[in-house]
Design an enzyme around this catalytic site. Structure first.
Site, PDB file in Angstrom:
ATOM      1  N   ARG A   1       0.822  -1.145  -0.007  1.00  0.00           N
ATOM      2  CA  ARG A   1      -0.009   0.012   0.144  1.00  0.00           C
ATOM      3  C   ARG A   1       0.930   1.147  -0.148  1.00  0.00           C
ATOM      4  NH1 ARG A   1      -3.285  -2.575  -1.757  1.00  0.00           N
ATOM      5  NH2 ARG A   1      -5.369  -3.248  -0.910  1.00  0.00           N
TER       6      ARG A   1
ATOM      7  N   GLU B   1      -3.509   7.586  -4.413  1.00  0.00           N
ATOM      8  CA  GLU B   1      -3.975   7.014  -5.710  1.00  0.00           C
ATOM      9  C   GLU B   1      -5.324   7.725  -6.299  1.00  0.00           C
ATOM     10  OE1 GLU B   1      -3.871   2.878  -5.650  1.00  0.00           O
ATOM     11  OE2 GLU B   1      -2.134   2.574  -4.832  1.00  0.00           O
TER      12      GLU B   1
ATOM     13  N   HIS C   1      -0.976   0.213 -10.009  1.00  0.00           N
ATOM     14  CA  HIS C   1      -1.666  -0.620  -9.157  1.00  0.00           C
ATOM     15  C   HIS C   1      -2.237  -1.670 -10.020  1.00  0.00           C
ATOM     16  CE1 HIS C   1      -3.842  -1.061  -5.199  1.00  0.00           C
ATOM     17  NE2 HIS C   1      -3.711  -2.106  -5.680  1.00  0.00           N
TER      18      HIS C   1
HETATM   19  C1  8YV Z   1      -6.650  -5.183  -5.817  1.00  0.00           C
HETATM   20  C2  8YV Z   1      -5.267  -5.379  -3.924  1.00  0.00           C
HETATM   21  O1  8YV Z   1      -6.310  -4.771  -7.328  1.00  0.00           O
HETATM   22  O2  8YV Z   1      -6.314  -7.126  -3.205  1.00  0.00           O
HETATM   23  C3  8YV Z   1      -5.778  -6.196  -3.017  1.00  0.00           C
HETATM   24  O3  8YV Z   1      -5.625  -5.845  -1.677  1.00  0.00           O
HETATM   25  O4  8YV Z   1      -4.409  -4.468  -3.730  1.00  0.00           O
HETATM   26  C4  8YV Z   1      -5.447  -5.553  -5.558  1.00  0.00           C
HETATM   27  O5  8YV Z   1      -5.037  -6.722  -5.779  1.00  0.00           O
HETATM   28  C5  8YV Z   1      -7.364  -4.143  -5.359  1.00  0.00           C
HETATM   29  O6  8YV Z   1      -7.134  -3.838  -3.986  1.00  0.00           O
HETATM   30  C6  8YV Z   1      -8.752  -4.572  -5.317  1.00  0.00           C
HETATM   31  O7  8YV Z   1      -9.810  -3.982  -4.560  1.00  0.00           O
END
Ligand code: 8YV
Length: 324
Positions: free
Chosen positions: A243, A272, A290
């Site tokens: 993150r 973001e 991302h």
């Molecule tokens: C997703 C991610 O694209 O799963 C997660 O925590 O960071 C990513 O794989 C995104 O968060 C989907 O909400």
């Protein structure tokens, strides 16, 4: 009248999953595929039995505590849930599920992609070529760093970190060190070739590449700050597929500009989709939007995993992936 539970997907999902859900639930889609604001999310909380958000939705106390709320389950599309106020959900008796396992290898693959792109200067090379600045082969042209025998340090040692360790160790001959909330089993350490280091500071100081795999949220905010960046070896590389707020981006820009560390490979950002303007100027930053879990197979598997949680919940069975 339909007795099917009403569910809302805050963003468009793969066609296969949307079709699967439409056969079983009364589904509301956000046709514009633009993130919903807090007022729209609150309205959705009143009109649906389950809400299925993504990382782009802020599911805070004000949304969860919407007046005349009908939603009983937040079926998160994604494994990370720092965008959901888990304490508020607990207090209000709202269940929350996520989608572990199905994105592990895909996200680890992206960490490896950033590892290779940074150490082999791939973005820089492509930019040079496309700009017509490539003058031809020479022995000292755009030399990067080899991986074999180098130490990859992982902060956080959950599923994605372990998969990254396996790939880096077995495919590229890297040595692996890790720091996590607790020590992994001997079997996992042996299989991933990983050695536990019990302080983040020490890990930052001894590794050639540091890759972040810890959860987001208050407990890891700016875990990688100016002081910790200073601890890194000169010429080291930092990778973030976790993150954005785990890194102090302004401090990273300073470290990269002064070439104290050689490069950073980032897939996630503090705010973001805004990216720190200083990062955009730097040749030694590889910046992806991302894309950690972004394959057709994985995005479909993530949607199906949400579907399994919805089906379990509305059948009165235990959630497959309970967060709360
Ligand atoms: C997703 C991610 O694209 O799963 C997660 O925590 O960071 C990513 O794989 C995104 O968060 C989907 O909400």
């Amino acid at each position: 009248m339909s007795a099917r539970p009403r569910i809302l997907l805050t963003r468009r999902w793969t066609e296969e999953v949307e079709r699967y859900l439409a056969e079983r639930f009364d589904v509301t889609l956000n046709d514009s595929d633009v993130p919903m604001n807090a007022a729209a999310l609150r309205d959705a909380m009143r009109d649906h039995d389950a809400l299925c958000p993504t990382v782009t939705d802020r599911i805070d106390d004000s949304v969860l505590a919407a007046e005349s709320r009908r939603v009983q389950l937040i079926g998160n599309f994604g494994v990370g849930y720092n965008h959901i106020d888990i304490e508020a959900a607990k207090r209000l008796g709202i269940r929350v599920s996520n989608t572990p396992d199905v994105l592990t290898d895909t996200t680890a693959d992206l960490a490896i992609l950033l590892l290779l792109m940074t150490t082999r200067r791939a973005g820089e090379g492509e930019r040079e070529l496309r700009a017509g600045r490539w003058t031809g082969w020479r022995p000292t042209h755009m030399m990067g760093q080899s991986l074999a025998g180098k130490v990859l340090g992982l902060i956080g040692f959950g599923r994605i970190a372990q998969a990254t360790a396996r790939k880096a160790h077995h495919a590229f001959g890297m040595r692996i060190a890790y720091n996590g909330r607790r020590r992994a089993s001997t079997a996992v350490e042996q299989e991933t070739g990983a050695e536990f280091i019990d302080s983040v500071d020490e890990l930052m100081a001894v590794c050639d590449v540091v890759s972040l795999h810890c959860p987001g949220g208050a407990s890891t905010f700016h875990l990688v700050n100016a002081e910790r960046l200073r601890l890194m070896k000169p010429g080291a590389v930092l990778i973030n597929t976790a993150r954005g707020p785990v890194i102090d981006e302004a401090a990273l820009v300073t470290a990269l500009t002064g070439r104290h560390i050689a490069a950073a490979g980032l897939d996630v950002y503090e705010e973001e989709p805004r990216v720190h303007p200083g990062l955009l100027q730097l040749e030694n930053a590889v910046l992806l939007p991302h894309l950690g879990s972004a394959t057709v197979e994985t995005r479909t598997a993530m949607g199906m995993r949400v579907a399994q949680n919805l089906e379990a919940y509305f059948a009165g069975a235990p959630l497959r992936d309970p967060v709360v």
